[in-house]
Design an enzyme around this catalytic site. Sequence first.
Site, PDB file in Angstrom:
ATOM      1  N   GLU A  46       0.834  -1.199   0.000  1.00 36.49           N
ATOM      2  CA  GLU A  46       0.000   0.000   0.000  1.00 36.49           C
ATOM      3  C   GLU A  46       0.876   1.260   0.000  1.00 36.49           C
ATOM      4  O   GLU A  46       1.831   1.371   0.789  1.00 36.49           O
ATOM      5  CB  GLU A  46      -0.874  -0.051   1.254  1.00 36.49           C
ATOM      6  N   LYS A 115      -9.126   2.432  -2.103  1.00 37.01           N
ATOM      7  CA  LYS A 115      -9.415   1.779  -0.824  1.00 37.01           C
ATOM      8  C   LYS A 115     -10.833   2.139  -0.383  1.00 37.01           C
ATOM      9  O   LYS A 115     -11.263   3.298  -0.495  1.00 37.01           O
ATOM     10  CB  LYS A 115      -8.402   2.242   0.215  1.00 37.01           C
ATOM     11  N   CYS A 171      -5.494  -3.207   2.351  1.00 36.88           N
ATOM     12  CA  CYS A 171      -5.279  -3.252   3.801  1.00 36.88           C
ATOM     13  C   CYS A 171      -6.559  -3.368   4.625  1.00 36.88           C
ATOM     14  O   CYS A 171      -7.134  -4.435   4.748  1.00 36.88           O
ATOM     15  CB  CYS A 171      -4.453  -2.048   4.235  1.00 36.88           C
TER      16      CYS A 171
END
Length: 637
Positions: A46, A115, A171
Site C-alpha cells: 500500500e 481503498k 489493507c
Amino acid sequence: MKHGFIKAAAVTPDIKVADVEFNSDQIRKGMDEAMDRGAQVVVFPELCLTGYTCSDLFLQELLLRRAREELLKIARHTAGRDVIAFVGLPLEVRGMLYNVAAVLAGGEVLAFIPKTFIPNYSEFYEARHFARGPRQAEKICWMEGKEAWFGTDILFICEQQPNLVIGTEICEDLWAPVSPSLRHALAGATVMVNLSASDETTGKDEYRRMLVNSQSAKLLCGYIYASAGEGESSTDLVFAGHNLISENGTLLAQSGRFCNEVTCADLDVNRLNGERRRMTTFERADDSSYVKLSFSLKLKETRLTRRIDPAPFVPAGAADRQKRCEEIFMIQAMGLKKRLAHTGCRSAVIGISGGLDSTLALLVTAKAFSLLGLPSSCITAVTMPGFGTTDRTYTNACELTKKLGACLLEVDIREAVTLHFRDIGQDMEVHDVTYENGQARERTQVLMDIANKNAGLVIGTGDMSELALGWATYNGDHMSMYGVNASVPKTLVRHLVRYYADTCEDTSLRAVLLDILDTPVSPELLPPEDGVISQKTEDIVGPYELHDFCLYYILRLGFEPSKVYRLARLAFEGIYADEVILKWMKVFYRRFFAQQFKRSCLPDGPKVGSVAVSPRGDLRMPSDACAGIWLQEVEAL
C-alpha cells in the site's frame, strides 16, 4: 499456466519516505526479481510509491505529481513483459485524494482501485487525507493524455486462463466485516490481491495470518497479501514486511518478518474453480455493476515450487498425525457404538486375519464396546485358516484377540472350500479367481452365520483404497453389517494401527501390533512358498501410496489425468520412475470405473474425511460409466 497453476509474488521493496524516484527504481527491481522467479502476478504494498507514512506530505502537489510520473515509468516497464502488477500510490481525482492500487500490464495503467474502508483510529489517521473509494467504476484522465478506469468494482480477467480472475482490496478492507473481496468473489474473482501497510505489534502476525487464511477459505480463493516493511518512517510505528500467499485456507508461503523480500508461491486457479463448482452453496451474485478488464499472459508451464504431498491423506507432522489418528479412531468407534446401541446388539463378529485392516477393525470394535460399557468378551474374533494362511499371520491374529480380551474362535475353511470346489467342478490345482473368491465367500458365510447364532453384527474390515480399486470379493469381504474402515484409505490404516501401538500401555500388545505393521499386505488366498506369504497385493494392483494419491486428487479435487500425473511425478520423484507411476495410474483408472458396481451396494460405515466412496452421498456414480475419455488422456501421456 498449464493445468491452472499461476506463479504469484508479494514484494516488499526497500523504500525511502517521500523519495518517489528511489522507490520507483526499487519497485522495478522487485518486479524483475519476481519475474526472474517465474511470477506473473506481482503485488506491492500500500502506498509504496511514496511511502505509507508520508502523513501530511500527501497533501503536497509536488509529491502527487511525481508519483504519477514515476508510475508511468513503472507501467512502461511492464511493456513486453509477462506480468500484471499492482502498485500502491496516492491519487487525486476531481479534488479528492484516494489511496489506490494501480493495476499495470502491457505497458499501460489498466485501472486504479481505491481503498474502501479508511481507518481513523489508534495509530492510523488515513481519514485526515484520503476519501472513501467509490464502487461504481468510471474512466478518468489521471495524467495528460492518459486515461484509466477508476473504482472498486473492477475485475481483471486473463485472456489465456479464464479461471484467473483478480479482485483487489487494500489493507483495512480485509479487516472490515463486509470486505470488497467478498463482493469480488461472488462476482467471479478467484484470486484476491491486498496491498497493505500493516504495522507490527506483539502477536499481530498471528492474527494477520489467520485473517488471510480464513478469508481465502471462506471465499474459496487465492489471496496475495503484500505488506510495507523497513524503510517506512518509525516515528510511531514499525512495519515488518509480512507477506502472505494463501489458497483456500492453506498458507502456501510467507516471508520472514523485519526483512524486505520477494515471496512467491504457485496458485492453482483451476482447483479453486473446481471447489466452487463442487460447493453449490457458493452462489454467484449479480455482477452487472462490475467492469471487467482483460489482460494477457503467456500460456506456459509454471515451474512448481509448492510442496506436493505424496501422502495427502496423512498429516506430515508427528503431532498433527497423532491428533488426526485419535480423531479418526474415535469417529469410527462412535459410529459403531451408535449402530450397536440402535440395534440392541451386545455381540459383534469380526474376521481376524493378522493383517492391517482386520486389526484396525478389531481395535475400533473393542473401543466401541468399551464406550458402551460392554466387555470385550462379547466380541467374537474368528480366524479362518485357508490355503494361503501363514503361521505368522495366524499367530498374530490369535495373539491380538487374546490381548484385547475378545473371544477367539477358529474355523478352518479348507475342508468346506474343498467340498464346494468339488460341487462346482473347480480343479484344486488351478489357482484362478474362483480359487481365491471361493475362500473369501466361504469366510463371509461363516461370519454371517456366527453373527446370526450370537445375535450380533458382522463388522466389515475392508478399507477405502480396496473399494476404489474393487479389490474385494463381491458378496465376500465386500459385505458386512457395518464397515468401520469403509472411508479410511490404506495409507492411513497403517498410521492408525501405529498410533494405537504407540499409545497403548501393554508392551506385549504393542509388540504384536508392530509385527502386524511389518507384515506384507496380502489376502492370503494362494498357497505360501516355504511358509512365507506368496501373494502380495501391491505386486498385483500396485503400490497403495500411488493409488491413494490418485484417489485423493481424482475424487476430492476432480483433476484430469495429465494433472494428476504431473503432480505425482513431483511428489514421488526419486521414489518411482515416471513409467512406473504411469503404469499404475492406468490400472487405477481402469479398475476404478470397472468396479463401481461393488461400491453401489456398500454396507453403512462412518465417513472420516473429505473423501469417501459411499453411494449414499459421497460418490453417486453410475456403475456403467465409460472410462474412455480418461483412459485416452492417460494413454496419451
